[in-house]
Design a protein around this motif. Structure first.
Motif, PDB file in Angstrom:
ATOM      1  N   ALA A   1      35.892  40.652  35.947  1.00  0.00           N
ATOM      2  CA  ALA A   1      36.056  41.947  35.065  1.00  0.00           C
ATOM      3  C   ALA A   1      36.630  42.892  35.853  1.00  0.00           C
ATOM      4  O   ALA A   1      37.245  43.955  35.096  1.00  0.00           O
ATOM      5  CB  ALA A   1      34.724  42.148  34.434  1.00  0.00           C
ATOM      6  N   ARG A   2      36.219  43.353  37.017  1.00  0.00           N
ATOM      7  CA  ARG A   2      36.592  44.449  37.866  1.00  0.00           C
ATOM      8  C   ARG A   2      38.229  44.279  38.097  1.00  0.00           C
ATOM      9  O   ARG A   2      38.748  45.230  38.123  1.00  0.00           O
ATOM     10  CB  ARG A   2      35.958  44.447  39.177  1.00  0.00           C
ATOM     11  CG  ARG A   2      34.583  44.896  39.145  1.00  0.00           C
ATOM     12  CD  ARG A   2      34.093  45.389  40.408  1.00  0.00           C
ATOM     13  NE  ARG A   2      34.076  44.165  41.307  1.00  0.00           N
ATOM     14  CZ  ARG A   2      32.895  43.367  41.460  1.00  0.00           C
ATOM     15  NH1 ARG A   2      31.955  43.557  40.850  1.00  0.00           N
ATOM     16  NH2 ARG A   2      32.902  42.407  42.356  1.00  0.00           N
ATOM     17  N   ALA A   3      38.675  42.976  37.878  1.00  0.00           N
ATOM     18  CA  ALA A   3      40.024  42.681  38.154  1.00  0.00           C
ATOM     19  C   ALA A   3      40.894  43.168  36.837  1.00  0.00           C
ATOM     20  O   ALA A   3      42.107  43.300  36.966  1.00  0.00           O
ATOM     21  CB  ALA A   3      40.343  41.500  38.452  1.00  0.00           C
ATOM     22  N   ALA A   4      40.141  43.523  35.758  1.00  0.00           N
ATOM     23  CA  ALA A   4      40.841  43.617  34.654  1.00  0.00           C
ATOM     24  C   ALA A   4      41.308  45.159  34.358  1.00  0.00           C
ATOM     25  O   ALA A   4      40.347  45.888  34.508  1.00  0.00           O
ATOM     26  CB  ALA A   4      39.765  43.607  33.257  1.00  0.00           C
ATOM     27  N   PRO A   5      42.435  45.637  34.127  1.00  0.00           N
ATOM     28  CA  PRO A   5      43.016  47.197  34.193  1.00  0.00           C
ATOM     29  C   PRO A   5      42.107  47.487  32.873  1.00  0.00           C
ATOM     30  O   PRO A   5      42.139  46.840  31.883  1.00  0.00           O
ATOM     31  CB  PRO A   5      44.215  47.198  33.689  1.00  0.00           C
ATOM     32  CG  PRO A   5      44.606  45.699  34.443  1.00  0.00           C
ATOM     33  CD  PRO A   5      43.592  44.561  34.115  1.00  0.00           C
ATOM     34  N   ASN A   6      41.655  48.685  33.057  1.00  0.00           N
ATOM     35  CA  ASN A   6      40.972  49.515  31.990  1.00  0.00           C
ATOM     36  C   ASN A   6      39.815  48.852  31.381  1.00  0.00           C
ATOM     37  O   ASN A   6      39.752  48.821  30.148  1.00  0.00           O
ATOM     38  CB  ASN A   6      42.145  49.979  30.779  1.00  0.00           C
ATOM     39  CG  ASN A   6      43.350  50.340  31.577  1.00  0.00           C
ATOM     40  OD1 ASN A   6      43.170  51.536  32.374  1.00  0.00           O
ATOM     41  ND2 ASN A   6      44.554  49.770  31.246  1.00  0.00           N
TER      42      ASN A   6
END
Length: 363
Positions: free
Chosen positions: A79-84
């Motif tokens: 999830a942290r790798a997902a922009p915005n």
């Protein structure tokens, strides 16, 4: 140029679930449309009474934290790798134009969701224009009339019945689940499979509340805006939303219907997970957590989901971004759309940034 969609990357890091589990989250904008199309099924007080009650379910985050904290950590890393991927309210700015606001909604009747966070409430109160995905659903009679003008989007109009497209085992599975809900298969046999899947995917209590007229968040936002004399606009039509689902291959819909039914008992937990993470503003965690907690023995058809993601999420994001531009250029707007349209490299936040707007999260 955007790289591989973020949800596709998330799939490689998590255990797999069937296609229609993704649709549970991304299809929520269609929930009211499904109810409109199935209106006669929920017309009696006895049917609603049987379905009424408190929504039950345990967040999969809690389950993973207790049973497999390593998987939960991996899901959160994805999830942290997902922009915005974190945040519900975004400020949209452009030189010489009054700022506007983008707010991610969840299309459910849960009172925790329908109460706007204080910052979003302030943004809504100051806005002169309010925008939701489609304003056609505000008038059920007109919405049903719109559905009837294109029956082929929701029904088999060539004499085909669902039974003819199913194997004996699939028929048995679908008949049993519908019977549990008091619906004979014959009654819905001319409906497209995705309509039935949408019905099965939502918890009974949510369907009951919507059938009884309880407003979900987007409807509440729109009706409040109308009562206050704000300009009310939509980004899509009902026909466009229905066509997005109807465009997908029939094989995908049938497989998804069967797989969704197999996961019927997990749906309350999936809904609880989505609500809990939504309230925390952790939108990008929803898919990885659901995937990580799902039954590992059920394999996902990656190519099938890629088609779903492209048609239902990505293509609609681009349409909404384009149609939102002139509204944003006029300034002072509050745009409320399904929260899962916001994150990612082709999410609405990124697309608006690509179009030259400054978009910042409001914490």
């Amino acid at each position: 140029m955007h790289s591989q969609p973020v949800l596709s990357r998330m799939r490689t890091t998590c255990a797999q679930l069937p296609n229609l589990v993704f649709a549970v989250a991304a299809m929520l904008p269609f929930a009211l449309l499904i109810l409109l199309a199935l209106g006669l099924l929920w017309g009696t007080g006895s049917a609603r009474a049987e379905m009424a009650g408190t929504c039950k379910g345990t967040s999969l985050v809690k389950q993973l934290a207790a049973s497999n904290p390593q998987k939960l950590a991996e899901a959160r890393a994805a999830a942290r790798a997902a922009p915005n991927g974190s945040g519900l309210l975004w400020k949209i700015e452009k030189p010489g134009v009054a700022p506007s606001w983008l707010f991610g909604t969840m299309h459910v009747t849960d009172p925790r969701v329908t109460a706007l966070p204080s910052a979003a409430q302030t943004a809504f109160d100051t806005a002169g224009t309010v925008v939701i995905e489609t304003i056609e659903i505000l008038d059920p009679a007109k919405a049903q009339a719109a559905l009837l003008t294109k029956p082929e989007l929701t029904m088999f109009t060539d004499g085909t019945t669902l039974n003819e497209l199913l194997s004996a085992d699939e028929t048995k599975i679908i008949e049993a689940e519908l019977a549990r809900r008091g619906i004979p298969l014959a009654l819905v046999s001319r409906m497209k499979p995705w309509m039935i899947a949408g019905l099965v995917a939502l918890p009974a209590c949510e369907l009951a509340r919507k059938a009884d007229g309880v407003e979900f968040l987007d409807i509440k936002i729109a009706n409040t805006a109308s009562d206050q004399g704000k300009q009310l606009l939509g980004l899509e039509s009902i026909g466009e939303q229905m066509a997005a689902m109807a465009d997908l291959p029939m094989e995908f819909h049938i497989r998804g219907l069967v797989e969704t039914i197999k996961l019927a008992d997990l749906m309350p937990d999936i809904m609880a997970t989505m609500v809990d993470l939504y309230l925390q503003g952790e939108i990008a965690q929803i898919m990885p957590v659901i995937l990580a907690a799902g039954p590992a023995e059920m394999e996902e058809d990656a190519s099938g989901y890629a088609a779903f993601e492209e048609r239902i999420v990505t293509m609609r994001n681009h349409v909404m971004a384009k149609r939102a531009a002139p509204i944003l250029d006029a300034g002072n707007a509050f745009i409320a759309i399904g929260a899962l349209h916001l994150p990612g490299e082709q999410g609405l936040v990124a697309l608006l940034e690509d179009a030259g707007y400054t978009v910042s999260a409001v914490r």
